[in-house]
Design a protein around this motif. Sequence first.
Motif, PDB file in Angstrom:
ATOM      1  N   SER A  60      46.407  10.987 -58.087  1.00 40.69           N
ATOM      2  CA  SER A  60      47.149  10.923 -59.352  1.00 40.69           C
ATOM      3  C   SER A  60      46.904  12.179 -60.175  1.00 40.69           C
ATOM      4  N   PHE A  61      45.662  12.648 -60.166  1.00 41.23           N
ATOM      5  CA  PHE A  61      45.359  13.871 -60.899  1.00 41.23           C
ATOM      6  C   PHE A  61      46.125  15.055 -60.317  1.00 41.23           C
ATOM      7  N   LYS A  62      46.139  15.175 -58.993  1.00 41.15           N
ATOM      8  CA  LYS A  62      46.873  16.276 -58.360  1.00 41.15           C
ATOM      9  C   LYS A  62      48.358  16.220 -58.697  1.00 41.15           C
ATOM     10  N   ASN A  63      48.909  15.016 -58.765  1.00 37.46           N
ATOM     11  CA  ASN A  63      50.323  14.881 -59.146  1.00 37.46           C
ATOM     12  C   ASN A  63      50.554  15.363 -60.571  1.00 37.46           C
ATOM     13  N   GLU A  64      49.656  15.014 -61.473  1.00 35.57           N
ATOM     14  CA  GLU A  64      49.781  15.474 -62.865  1.00 35.57           C
ATOM     15  C   GLU A  64      49.584  16.984 -62.973  1.00 35.57           C
ATOM     16  N   GLU A  65      48.689  17.518 -62.172  1.00 39.17           N
ATOM     17  CA  GLU A  65      48.459  18.961 -62.152  1.00 39.17           C
ATOM     18  C   GLU A  65      49.721  19.683 -61.681  1.00 39.17           C
ATOM     19  N   TYR A  66      50.342  19.147 -60.642  1.00 37.90           N
ATOM     20  CA  TYR A  66      51.591  19.712 -60.140  1.00 37.90           C
ATOM     21  C   TYR A  66      52.687  19.651 -61.218  1.00 37.90           C
ATOM     22  N   LYS A  67      52.828  18.494 -61.859  1.00 37.78           N
ATOM     23  CA  LYS A  67      53.862  18.337 -62.903  1.00 37.78           C
ATOM     24  C   LYS A  67      53.654  19.320 -64.041  1.00 37.78           C
ATOM     25  N   ALA A  68      52.408  19.489 -64.468  1.00 42.27           N
ATOM     26  CA  ALA A  68      52.119  20.405 -65.571  1.00 42.27           C
ATOM     27  C   ALA A  68      52.427  21.855 -65.171  1.00 42.27           C
ATOM     28  N   CYS A  69      52.075  22.237 -63.951  1.00 47.30           N
ATOM     29  CA  CYS A  69      52.409  23.586 -63.458  1.00 47.30           C
ATOM     30  C   CYS A  69      53.921  23.787 -63.444  1.00 47.30           C
ATOM     31  N   LYS A  70      54.610  22.790 -62.925  1.00 42.59           N
ATOM     32  CA  LYS A  70      56.065  22.882 -62.826  1.00 42.59           C
ATOM     33  C   LYS A  70      56.688  23.059 -64.217  1.00 42.59           C
ATOM     34  N   GLU A  71      56.229  22.272 -65.177  1.00 44.55           N
ATOM     35  CA  GLU A  71      56.732  22.388 -66.558  1.00 44.55           C
ATOM     36  C   GLU A  71      56.504  23.782 -67.122  1.00 44.55           C
ATOM     37  N   ILE A  72      55.299  24.296 -66.944  1.00 46.83           N
ATOM     38  CA  ILE A  72      54.979  25.616 -67.491  1.00 46.83           C
ATOM     39  C   ILE A  72      55.880  26.683 -66.879  1.00 46.83           C
ATOM     40  N   PHE A  73      56.056  26.655 -65.567  1.00 42.72           N
ATOM     41  CA  PHE A  73      56.869  27.675 -64.911  1.00 42.72           C
ATOM     42  C   PHE A  73      58.366  27.493 -65.169  1.00 42.72           C
ATOM     43  N   GLU A  74      58.816  26.270 -65.325  1.00 45.94           N
ATOM     44  CA  GLU A  74      60.237  26.037 -65.614  1.00 45.94           C
ATOM     45  C   GLU A  74      60.595  26.410 -67.050  1.00 45.94           C
ATOM     46  N   ASN A  75      59.648  26.251 -67.977  1.00 43.37           N
ATOM     47  CA  ASN A  75      59.932  26.464 -69.394  1.00 43.37           C
ATOM     48  C   ASN A  75      59.557  27.850 -69.907  1.00 43.37           C
ATOM     49  N   ASN A  76      59.037  28.700 -69.039  1.00 43.19           N
ATOM     50  CA  ASN A  76      58.608  30.033 -69.460  1.00 43.19           C
ATOM     51  C   ASN A  76      59.011  31.061 -68.416  1.00 43.19           C
ATOM     52  N   SER A  77      59.545  32.154 -68.893  1.00 43.33           N
ATOM     53  CA  SER A  77      59.905  33.223 -67.974  1.00 43.33           C
ATOM     54  C   SER A  77      59.177  34.493 -68.392  1.00 43.33           C
ATOM     55  N   GLY A  78      59.129  35.442 -67.494  1.00 45.36           N
ATOM     56  CA  GLY A  78      58.461  36.698 -67.809  1.00 45.36           C
ATOM     57  C   GLY A  78      56.957  36.550 -67.777  1.00 45.36           C
ATOM     58  N   SER A  79      56.308  37.371 -68.583  1.00 48.76           N
ATOM     59  CA  SER A  79      54.851  37.427 -68.575  1.00 48.76           C
ATOM     60  C   SER A  79      54.232  36.326 -69.421  1.00 48.76           C
ATOM     61  N   PHE A  80      53.178  35.737 -68.894  1.00 49.02           N
ATOM     62  CA  PHE A  80      52.298  34.847 -69.633  1.00 49.02           C
ATOM     63  C   PHE A  80      50.995  34.773 -68.859  1.00 49.02           C
ATOM     64  N   VAL A  81      49.984  34.196 -69.472  1.00 49.56           N
ATOM     65  CA  VAL A  81      48.692  34.009 -68.816  1.00 49.56           C
ATOM     66  C   VAL A  81      48.469  32.511 -68.661  1.00 49.56           C
ATOM     67  N   LEU A  82      48.085  32.096 -67.458  1.00 53.37           N
ATOM     68  CA  LEU A  82      47.816  30.689 -67.173  1.00 53.37           C
ATOM     69  C   LEU A  82      46.398  30.546 -66.638  1.00 53.37           C
TER      70      LEU A  82
END
Length: 167
Positions: A60-82
Motif C-alpha cells: 500500500s505504501f509503494k502504491n501511494e509512493e507511485y501515486k505521489a510521484c505521478k502527481e508531481i511529474f504530471e503537475n510540474n514541467s521543466g526544472s524542479f528538485v524532488l
Amino acid sequence: MGKNDEKPLIILGIKHSGKSTLGKYLSQMLEVPFFDLDSAIEKNVKMSVRQFYLENGEESFKNEEYKACKEIFENNSGSFVLATGGGICDNKKALNLLDGKRLMLDASEQVCFERILENAEKTGSYPAYIANKNPKNQEEARLIFSEFYNRRRNSYLKLADEIVEWV
C-alpha cells in the motif's frame, strides 16, 4: 542545472541521509520548486508515512509512493528538485517515473544510524524495517541497519547519475 533546464533533479539516498535538507537548499540556489515525496504522500493519506506504512503495509505504501510521484511529474514541467523517500529504490513502478538527473547522497552508515537513533529517541520507535526485527538493544538495531544500509546503498549507486558524499 538552472531554470531553463528541462529535467528535474531527483535526490536519492538512504533514510536520514539529508535528501530534504539538500533538496531545499538546491531549489533555493537554482530558483526552482522543491518537492518532498514523503510530504506529498502524507498530504494524500492524511497521516505520517511511518504511520501509514505500519497500518497499511509495504505494498500500500509503494502504491501511494507511485501515486505521489505521478502527481508531481504530471503537475510540474521543466526544472524542479524532488527529494525521494529512502525506500524508493525498492519501488520499480515509482522509479520508472523519475525522469531527471538522479543525484545520490552518499552519507556514511554511522551518520545515518546516529540520525535514526536521535529520531527513535523523539518518536519512541525505530523505523519499521528495524522495529519489525525486534532488536533487543541498540547493538542489534545497528547490525540490522548495517545490513539494510549496505543493500540500499548498492541499489542507489546503480541508480544514480551522480554521487555526492554528504554528511
